[in-house]
Design a protein around this motif. Structure first.
Motif, PDB file in Angstrom:
ATOM      1  N   MET A  79       0.849  -1.186   0.000  1.00  0.00           N
ATOM      2  CA  MET A  79       0.000   0.000   0.000  1.00  0.00           C
ATOM      3  C   MET A  79       0.889   1.241   0.000  1.00  0.00           C
ATOM      4  SD  MET A  79      -3.261   0.835   0.412  1.00  0.00           S
ATOM      5  CE  MET A  79      -3.971  -0.429   1.395  1.00  0.00           C
ATOM      6  N   LEU A  81       0.706   5.290   0.141  1.00  0.00           N
ATOM      7  CA  LEU A  81      -0.182   6.407   0.457  1.00  0.00           C
ATOM      8  C   LEU A  81       0.543   7.728   0.257  1.00  0.00           C
ATOM      9  CD1 LEU A  81      -0.740   4.334   3.399  1.00  0.00           C
ATOM     10  CD2 LEU A  81      -2.827   5.372   2.610  1.00  0.00           C
ATOM     11  N   TYR A  91      -8.485   9.283   4.195  1.00  0.00           N
ATOM     12  CA  TYR A  91      -7.830   7.977   4.106  1.00  0.00           C
ATOM     13  C   TYR A  91      -7.150   7.531   5.392  1.00  0.00           C
ATOM     14  CZ  TYR A  91      -3.263  10.252   3.525  1.00  0.00           C
ATOM     15  OH  TYR A  91      -2.118  10.970   3.707  1.00  0.00           O
ATOM     16  N   TYR A 105       2.608  -1.031   4.362  1.00  0.00           N
ATOM     17  CA  TYR A 105       2.210   0.258   3.791  1.00  0.00           C
ATOM     18  C   TYR A 105       3.294   1.281   4.052  1.00  0.00           C
ATOM     19  CZ  TYR A 105       0.857   1.851   8.472  1.00  0.00           C
ATOM     20  OH  TYR A 105       0.865   2.206   9.792  1.00  0.00           O
ATOM     21  N   TYR A 107       4.226   5.739   3.281  1.00  0.00           N
ATOM     22  CA  TYR A 107       3.822   7.057   2.785  1.00  0.00           C
ATOM     23  C   TYR A 107       4.920   7.621   1.902  1.00  0.00           C
ATOM     24  CZ  TYR A 107      -0.043   7.355   6.098  1.00  0.00           C
ATOM     25  OH  TYR A 107      -1.203   7.141   6.773  1.00  0.00           O
ATOM     26  N   VAL A 126      -3.908   7.098  -2.806  1.00  0.00           N
ATOM     27  CA  VAL A 126      -3.519   5.758  -2.374  1.00  0.00           C
ATOM     28  C   VAL A 126      -3.504   4.799  -3.561  1.00  0.00           C
ATOM     29  CG1 VAL A 126      -5.862   5.152  -1.702  1.00  0.00           C
ATOM     30  CG2 VAL A 126      -3.987   3.892  -0.726  1.00  0.00           C
TER      31      VAL A 126
END
Length: 153
Positions: A79, A81, A91, A105, A107, A126
Motif C-alpha cells: 500500500m 499512500l 484515508y 504500507y 507514505y 492511495v
C-alpha cells in the motif's frame, strides 16, 4: 526603445526551470502529521518504478474506494499512500486496516507524483501494488525495504 533580451543563464531562467519539478525536501514541507512510516528518497523512486511496471501489467488498485474494497476482499500487496492529502479523514482508516491484515504500507511525499507514476494526470492519494511475475524482483526489493521501515508510533 529597444527590448533587452533576458539572459538565458540568469536567475529568472533558473527559477523557471526548477519550478516544474520540486525536490524531495521541498515536498516534505506539505506532509500530514500521520505520514509515518515515510519512504526515503531512494525508496520513493523505487516505488514509482514498481508502480509504473505494475500499471503496464494492470496490477494496481487506485483510489480509496477501490483499495478499501480489495483490502476487505483479502487482496495482498504494498500500500502506497500520499503524505500530502488533505483532509486526513479521507484515508486515515487505511493504515489501521493494513495493520489488522498485516499488509505493508508506506507514505510518500506527493499525491501528484503518485498519480503521475500510475499514468494519470489526476493526483492519487492511495495505490495498492499487487505482486506479478513480470516485475517480481522490483516488487520484492520494495517490499523488503518497506518492511524494514520503523512502525508508526
Amino acid at each position: 526603445m529597444t527590448k533587452i533580451k533576458a539572459d538565458p543563464d540568469g536567475p529568472e531562467a533558473q527559477a523557471e526551470a526548477c519550478c516544474g519539478e520540486r525536490t524531495y525536501h521541498e515536498l516534505l514541507v506539505n506532509l500530514n502529521p500521520i505520514a509515518q512510516p515515510l519512504a526515503s528518497r531512494r525508496l520513493t523512486r523505487k516505488l514509482y518504478k514498481c508502480i509504473k511496471k505494475a500499471v503496464k501489467q494492470k496490477q494496481i488498485r487506485r483510489g480509496v474506494k477501490e483499495v478499501q474494497k480489495f483490502i476487505n476482499k483479502g487482496e495482498k500487496g504494498i500500500m502506497v499512500l500520499a503524505g500530502d492529502t488533505l483532509p486526513i479523514e479521507v484515508y486515515c482508516h487505511l493504515p489501521v486496516m493494513c495493520e489488522d491484515r498485516n499488509l505493508p504500507y508506506v507514505y510518500i511525499p506527493s499525491k501528484t507524483d503518485l498519480g503521475a507514476a500510475a499514468g494519470s494526470k489526476r493526483p492519487t492519494c492511495v495505490i495498492m501494488v499487487k505482486p506479478h511475475e513480470e516485475y517480481q524482483e522490483a516488487y520484492d526489493e520494495c517490499l523488503e525495504e518497506v518492511r524494514v521501515l520503523p512502525p508508526p508510533m
